[in-house]
Scaffold this active site. Structure first.
Site, PDB file in Angstrom:
ATOM      1  N   ASN A 156       0.877  -1.168   0.000  1.00 57.32           N
ATOM      2  CA  ASN A 156       0.000   0.000   0.000  1.00 57.32           C
ATOM      3  C   ASN A 156       0.916   1.220   0.000  1.00 57.32           C
ATOM      4  O   ASN A 156       1.558   1.525   1.003  1.00 57.32           O
ATOM      5  CB  ASN A 156      -0.925  -0.005   1.225  1.00 57.32           C
ATOM      6  CG  ASN A 156      -1.829   1.218   1.277  1.00 57.32           C
ATOM      7  OD1 ASN A 156      -1.411   2.309   0.927  1.00 57.32           O
ATOM      8  ND2 ASN A 156      -3.064   1.034   1.711  1.00 57.32           N
TER       9      ASN A 156
ATOM     10  N   GLU B 101      -3.919   2.001  -2.865  1.00 54.72           N
ATOM     11  CA  GLU B 101      -3.966   3.435  -2.549  1.00 54.72           C
ATOM     12  C   GLU B 101      -3.097   4.250  -3.489  1.00 54.72           C
ATOM     13  O   GLU B 101      -2.208   4.994  -3.058  1.00 54.72           O
ATOM     14  CB  GLU B 101      -3.602   3.709  -1.082  1.00 54.72           C
ATOM     15  CG  GLU B 101      -4.778   3.541  -0.146  1.00 54.72           C
ATOM     16  CD  GLU B 101      -4.700   4.422   1.103  1.00 54.72           C
ATOM     17  OE1 GLU B 101      -4.179   3.942   2.113  1.00 54.72           O
ATOM     18  OE2 GLU B 101      -5.163   5.570   1.055  1.00 54.72           O
TER      19      GLU B 101
ATOM     20  N   ASP C 229      -4.291  -4.884   0.836  1.00 52.17           N
ATOM     21  CA  ASP C 229      -4.571  -4.266   2.127  1.00 52.17           C
ATOM     22  C   ASP C 229      -5.995  -4.644   2.502  1.00 52.17           C
ATOM     23  O   ASP C 229      -6.946  -4.108   1.949  1.00 52.17           O
ATOM     24  CB  ASP C 229      -4.409  -2.747   2.009  1.00 52.17           C
ATOM     25  CG  ASP C 229      -4.732  -2.023   3.297  1.00 52.17           C
ATOM     26  OD1 ASP C 229      -5.131  -2.686   4.278  1.00 52.17           O
ATOM     27  OD2 ASP C 229      -4.595  -0.782   3.326  1.00 52.17           O
TER      28      ASP C 229
ATOM     29  N   ASN D 101      -7.294  -4.292   5.516  1.00 53.73           N
ATOM     30  CA  ASN D 101      -7.788  -3.453   6.611  1.00 53.73           C
ATOM     31  C   ASN D 101      -8.413  -4.275   7.726  1.00 53.73           C
ATOM     32  O   ASN D 101      -9.437  -3.899   8.309  1.00 53.73           O
ATOM     33  CB  ASN D 101      -8.750  -2.389   6.088  1.00 53.73           C
ATOM     34  CG  ASN D 101      -8.032  -1.110   5.692  1.00 53.73           C
ATOM     35  OD1 ASN D 101      -7.168  -0.627   6.417  1.00 53.73           O
ATOM     36  ND2 ASN D 101      -8.374  -0.559   4.543  1.00 53.73           N
TER      37      ASN D 101
ATOM     38  N   ASP E 151      -1.910  -6.156   5.919  1.00 52.77           N
ATOM     39  CA  ASP E 151      -1.652  -6.491   4.507  1.00 52.77           C
ATOM     40  C   ASP E 151      -1.394  -7.994   4.430  1.00 52.77           C
ATOM     41  O   ASP E 151      -0.501  -8.502   5.108  1.00 52.77           O
ATOM     42  CB  ASP E 151      -0.456  -5.706   3.995  1.00 52.77           C
ATOM     43  CG  ASP E 151      -0.696  -4.207   4.067  1.00 52.77           C
ATOM     44  OD1 ASP E 151      -1.300  -3.653   3.140  1.00 52.77           O
ATOM     45  OD2 ASP E 151      -0.305  -3.582   5.087  1.00 52.77           O
TER      46      ASP E 151
ATOM     47  N   ASP F 242       2.890   4.659   5.074  1.00 46.74           N
ATOM     48  CA  ASP F 242       2.661   4.126   6.421  1.00 46.74           C
ATOM     49  C   ASP F 242       2.599   2.592   6.425  1.00 46.74           C
ATOM     50  O   ASP F 242       2.616   1.970   7.481  1.00 46.74           O
ATOM     51  CB  ASP F 242       1.437   4.763   7.106  1.00 46.74           C
ATOM     52  CG  ASP F 242       0.271   4.999   6.169  1.00 46.74           C
ATOM     53  OD1 ASP F 242       0.325   4.544   5.007  1.00 46.74           O
ATOM     54  OD2 ASP F 242      -0.700   5.639   6.606  1.00 46.74           O
ATOM     55  N   HIS F 243       2.539   1.983   5.238  1.00 46.91           N
ATOM     56  CA  HIS F 243       2.625   0.525   5.116  1.00 46.91           C
ATOM     57  C   HIS F 243       4.025   0.123   4.644  1.00 46.91           C
ATOM     58  O   HIS F 243       4.686   0.879   3.932  1.00 46.91           O
ATOM     59  CB  HIS F 243       1.638   0.001   4.072  1.00 46.91           C
ATOM     60  CG  HIS F 243       0.198   0.215   4.413  1.00 46.91           C
ATOM     61  ND1 HIS F 243      -0.663  -0.816   4.722  1.00 46.91           N
ATOM     62  CD2 HIS F 243      -0.550   1.344   4.473  1.00 46.91           C
ATOM     63  CE1 HIS F 243      -1.873  -0.331   4.956  1.00 46.91           C
ATOM     64  NE2 HIS F 243      -1.836   0.973   4.812  1.00 46.91           N
TER      65      HIS F 243
END
Length: 257
Positions: free
Chosen positions: A7, A34, A147, A149, A218, A247-248
């Site tokens: 991501n 993303e 991802d 989530n 993930d 951030d991933h």
DNA sequence: ATGCCTAATCGCATTAGA
């Protein structure tokens, strides 16, 4: 064969990080989520110069998914979940690469919960569940990477009690993930690292990466015929420490030929 | 209970992320 999911949190803002990581690790297949870029603003040429052909499904500002293949172009098999339901969010793309079906997904975040976004997340999860069952029925070797989530268990959250009411950890969502895996899929990372704390995401807030306050959200799921080929599964967590990082962190598996 | 940080879009503050 190495297959990764990443991501990127903005494919254009993250391009130097993405290219540096591609150069460093040279995965065979990469699923991106993303993109945060409209269809016409995907950096196809820069990625081609790095040696990768790409298919992508963009969207202005939000979402967006892509599949990269080293030394070729993925053969697109689907764009969006194939149930004919209207969905204006770019969250699924699929391709055939080296004889495998690669599904790249970006499951909705779902916060705040409860609410319409959480309802959308559960509905999207149900649609994915139905399609994943079809893939297994067809008996094709498949990887569902992306991802999700979802932190599947308490082992996948730095502080589970803080996340109990969050859309990424609520029981309905964990149940949905467990039900998906129970169709016969293998959670690659957990399969090879039972009992180990492994994270793929660290918040930008509160110095989360330095504190290792992370989440494992993930995932790379393998169809039954591929499970015996799983040789390695890892997180490139050092990439999260780079300048202008997502951030991933990239997460990947190695499959025997 | 809320903001922290970051990107995108905008053109300065808001939305969304997780």
């Amino acid at each position: 064969m190495r297959i990764a999911t990443f991501n990127v949190n903005g494919v254009n803002g993250r391009l130097p990080v993405l290219l540096r990581w591609l150069e460093e690790t040279r995965p065979d297949v990469v699923c991106l989520q993303e993109l945060k870029a409209p269809q016409e603003k995907f950096p196809e040429d820069a990625i081609a110069k790095a040696g990768y052909g790409t298919i992508w499904h963009g969207q202005k500002s939000w979402n967006g998914v892509a599949i990269l293949a080293r030394g070729g172009k993925p053969l697109e098999t689907r764009r969006g979940l194939p149930d004919g339901l209207a969905d204006d969010q770019s969250r699924y793309i699929e391709a055939a690469v080296n004889g495998l079906v690669i599904g790249c997904l970006y499951l909705p975040n779902g916060n705040p919960a409860p609410g319409p976004k959480f309802d959308y997340k559960l509905a999207w999860f149900a649609r994915l569940h139905a399609y994943a069952a079809q893939l297994l029925e067809m008996g094709v070797p498949a990887v569902l990477a992306g991802d999700y989530n979802v932190m599947p268990t308490e082992l996948d959250v730095y502080k589970p009690e803080r996340w109990l009411t969050d859309a990424l950890f609520r029981p309905e969502v964990r149940d949905a993930y467990a039900a998906l895996v129970a169709q016969g899929w293998t959670d690659s990372l957990r399969q090879l690292h039972p009992g180990e704390r492994l994270y793929t995401f660290w918040d930008y807030f509160r110095n989360a990466y330095a504190r290792d306050a992370g989440l494992r959200i993930d995932h790379l799921l393998l169809s039954p015929s591929l499970a015996p080929a799983l040789k390695a599964a890892e997180v490139d967590r050092h990439v999260r420490g780079w300048e202008k990082a997502s951030d991933h962190a990239p997460t990947w598996i190695e499959l025997a030929d």
